[in-house]
Scaffold this motif. Structure first.
Motif, PDB file in Angstrom:
ATOM      1  N   TYR A 495       0.848  -1.185   0.000  1.00 48.19           N
ATOM      2  CA  TYR A 495       0.000   0.000   0.000  1.00 48.19           C
ATOM      3  C   TYR A 495       0.891   1.245   0.000  1.00 48.19           C
ATOM      4  CZ  TYR A 495      -3.716  -3.195   1.469  1.00 48.19           C
ATOM      5  OH  TYR A 495      -4.618  -4.233   1.536  1.00 48.19           O
ATOM      6  N   ASP A 500      -2.518   5.326   0.054  1.00 48.97           N
ATOM      7  CA  ASP A 500      -3.134   4.051   0.419  1.00 48.97           C
ATOM      8  C   ASP A 500      -3.562   3.241  -0.806  1.00 48.97           C
ATOM      9  OD1 ASP A 500      -3.640   2.410   2.634  1.00 48.97           O
ATOM     10  OD2 ASP A 500      -5.803   2.755   2.467  1.00 48.97           O
ATOM     11  N   THR A 502      -3.156   0.494  -3.832  1.00 47.20           N
ATOM     12  CA  THR A 502      -2.465  -0.782  -3.961  1.00 47.20           C
ATOM     13  C   THR A 502      -1.501  -0.722  -5.136  1.00 47.20           C
ATOM     14  OG1 THR A 502      -4.407  -1.910  -3.105  1.00 47.20           O
ATOM     15  CG2 THR A 502      -2.765  -3.255  -4.210  1.00 47.20           C
ATOM     16  N   GLU A 546      -0.899  -5.120   5.528  1.00 50.17           N
ATOM     17  CA  GLU A 546      -0.539  -3.992   6.399  1.00 50.17           C
ATOM     18  C   GLU A 546       0.665  -4.321   7.267  1.00 50.17           C
ATOM     19  OE1 GLU A 546      -3.906  -2.771   8.624  1.00 50.17           O
ATOM     20  OE2 GLU A 546      -5.053  -2.098   6.870  1.00 50.17           O
TER      21      GLU A 546
END
Length: 601
Positions: A495, A500, A502, A546
């Motif tokens: 990310y 944020d 992809t 994450e």
């Protein structure tokens, strides 16, 4: 010969009568054939400047995107028009280039470099409306302007559409100047090629029509200023046109009917060029073998392509951006990449419009005014028309300004020669300063921009340009892919820390075998897919996490964004880490290579 209002075609330089007060001025050095030889020499220089080291710079993001899909077409024979990658010219032509000379950064850019190098030859088409020195000067601007040189060494369509559009205009001018209808076919074929490169060929037509209307309006203003009737002038135009056509085309074969037939024939040539390039493959080849399918293919190549373009660009969604920042960016690029051209354009406009100079005529010539209006319209219009703030849009301003700039260069040349003859040392000194400064500016800028990926040149370079050091790393990756069995390269999905979004991950790599790509995350890899595809690398990717993705049995090459380097370093002991600027104004890419898998040189 002068138009009544001072705006219009003038006689060639060889027909100019000079005032007696200027008889001390030396005769022009270039006349007739010598001018042609000079233009050919300039074109040879332009080709050399574009071809030497053409494959040195690593591919830009945009080059890699289009190049990847050209490779896919080259491999599977499937192609259809997608407006987001612009026209089909480069995919169709580069497929042939790759067949004959192989796939490389050099061959990918070769066609653009050749067209850009031959662009100065267009100056010869305007020789009835510029004197000999101005023709050569126009060729020099098209050959040496730093923006035109840089983007002629770049696999994009901007120089292509500019060159083809200017050749189309020049052939129309030659058709009117000479009365030879064959130039109409050359013009429509050239304009057809322009439409196969990029949709802003439409903007060239709009600029041509608008500039022509303003030039004609100048003529009407001049007539009114002399107290003559504008309406009488307008009513006389049909008779004037008929008489002119009769005088121009004296042979019986050039009657009105033949003229109409040739105009229609020229338009059919335009449609044929457009249809050939826009027709989907392999459907076109199948239709040629079975003509019953040809109407459907032609419909797809014309009506279907127009609908695709409108659906993609006609909604205005690509132009949904603030105007002033884009205008500022365009002007900034022009100052840095075309400052010399702009200065000479101003000088040329003043010399052509406010004094008789050495030609004895009065008023601005139509071609110089035409270039001015075309250039101003481009400055105003391109910040609206472009979808991203990119320096290559400035190409479409430099080209029209080249016409008044050529007049400025020729004016300085003539004044300098006259000063040398009269031994005016002050004028010669000032002229020498101007010439040296201009040459230093052009040569210095071209030397800086030729293969540059430096942030210091951000006014001319588009921000999605990787650093050149990445190219040597990708050469190692290609060597690994050629020798390795199994998966060669793993893209580590992640990310973006600020947006944020992809990046790097594609769920189904097989979706990348045909357009469009299987998800927007693939674009975060560019331009690397170009290098991996030509090496036939086996590629996979990991989904973003994450907390970071754990790797099991990683392949010999792992590629990730720079912010993932610390996490990956722990998982890839023994791998060599290569870190590079990926987009010069934002991100870094890190390439981990198990160099034990590298074959010997």
């Amino acid at each position: 010969m002068t138009n009544d209002d001072g705006v219009g075609a003038t006689a060639p330089a060889s027909a100019v009568t000079r005032p007696e007060s200027e008889t001390a001025t030396p005769a022009p050095v270039l006349t007739g054939a010598r001018t042609l030889y000079a233009v050919l020499a300039v074109a040879a220089f332009a080709l050399l400047a574009r071809l030497v080291g053409l494959g040195t710079r690593i591919m830009h993001w945009d080059e890699g995107r289009v190049g990847y899909w050209i490779l896919r077409y080259h491999e599977n024979g499937e192609f259809f028009y997608r407006p987001i990658i612009h026209g089909p010219f480069l995919p169709v032509v580069n497929d042939w280039v790759f067949t004959f000379i192989g796939v490389s950064d050099f061959s990918a850019r070769l066609v653009v470099a050749l067209v850009g190098g031959l662009f100065p030859l267009a100056a010869w088409l305007f020789r009835e409306h510029l004197d000999d020195t101005e023709v050569v000067a126009l060729a020099l601007v098209l050959a040496a302007n730093p923006l035109l040189v840089y983007y002629s060494r770049f696999m994009r369509n901007d120089v292509l559409v500019a060159a083809f559009s200017v050749f189309a205009l020049g052939f129309v001018v030659r058709a009117v100047d000479t009365g030879k209808l064959r130039y109409l076919y050359f013009s429509t074929a050239s304009m057809g090629l322009a439409f196969t490169t990029k949709a802003n060929a439409l903007l060239y037509l709009v600029c041509y029509l608008g500039a022509a209307a303003l030039v004609f309006d100048h003529r009407l203003v001049g007539i009114a200023a002399r107290g003559e009737s504008v309406w009488s002038y307008l009513r006389s135009r049909p008779r004037w046109a008929k008489r002119g056509l009769r005088n121009r085309w004296k042979n019986a074969e050039y009657g009105a009917g033949v003229l109409v037939v040739n105009v229609v024939g020229a338009l059919l040539v335009f449609l044929a060029v457009v249809a050939f390039f826009y027709a989907p493959r392999p459907e076109l080849w199948q239709a040629l073998a079975q003509p019953s399918g040809l109407p459907a293919v032609l419909d797809e190549a014309t009506v279907g392509a127009a609908e695709e373009f409108y659906d993609s660009w006609g909604s205005g969604s690509h132009q949904d951006h603030p105007y002033l920042p884009y205008l500022y960016g365009l002007l900034e690029t022009l100052v840095y990449g075309a400052g010399v051209t702009i200065v000479f354009a101003v000088v040329g406009l003043a010399a052509d419009g406010y004094g008789s100079g050495t030609t004895g005529r009065r008023g601005r010539r139509w071609l110089v005014a035409f270039g001015l209006y075309w250039g101003v319209a481009s400055v105003i219009g391109y910040p609206i028309a472009t979808d991203i703030e990119a320096p290559w849009a400035a190409v479409h301003v430099v080209v029209p300004l080249a016409f008044p700039a050529s007049v400025g260069i020729a004016y300085l040349y003539r004044e300098t020669r006259a000063s040398v003859v009269t031994r005016d040392t002050v004028s010669v000194g000032l002229a020498a300063i101007v010439i040296v400064a201009a040459l230093a500016g052009v040569v210095g800028a071209n030397a800086a921009y030729t293969n540059s990926t430096s942030q210091e040149n951000e006014e001319v370079l588009q921000w999605a340009q990787p650093d050149n050091d990445l190219k040597s790393t990708m050469q190692d990756v290609e060597r690994v892919a050629e020798a390795n069995d199994g998966v060669d390269v793993l893209f580590y999905g992640s990310y973006h820390p600020t947006t944020d979004e992809t990046l790097m991950y594609v769920e189904n790599e097989e979706s990348l075998e045909r357009m469009p790509p299987g998800g927007p995350d693939w674009h975060g890899r560019l331009p690397l897919p170009w290098y991996l595809e030509r090496a036939d690398a086996n590629v996979t990717s990991t989904p973003p996490s994450e907390n970071g993705t754990a790797l099991e049995n990683p392949p010999p090459v792992v590629i990730a964004y720079g912010w993932e380097a610390d996490h990956l370093r722990e998982q890839l002991p023994g791998y060599t880490e290569h870190r590079h600027l990926f987009r010069l104004w934002s991100d870094e890419v890190v390439v981990f290579i198990d160099e034990s898998e590298l074959p010997e040189e």
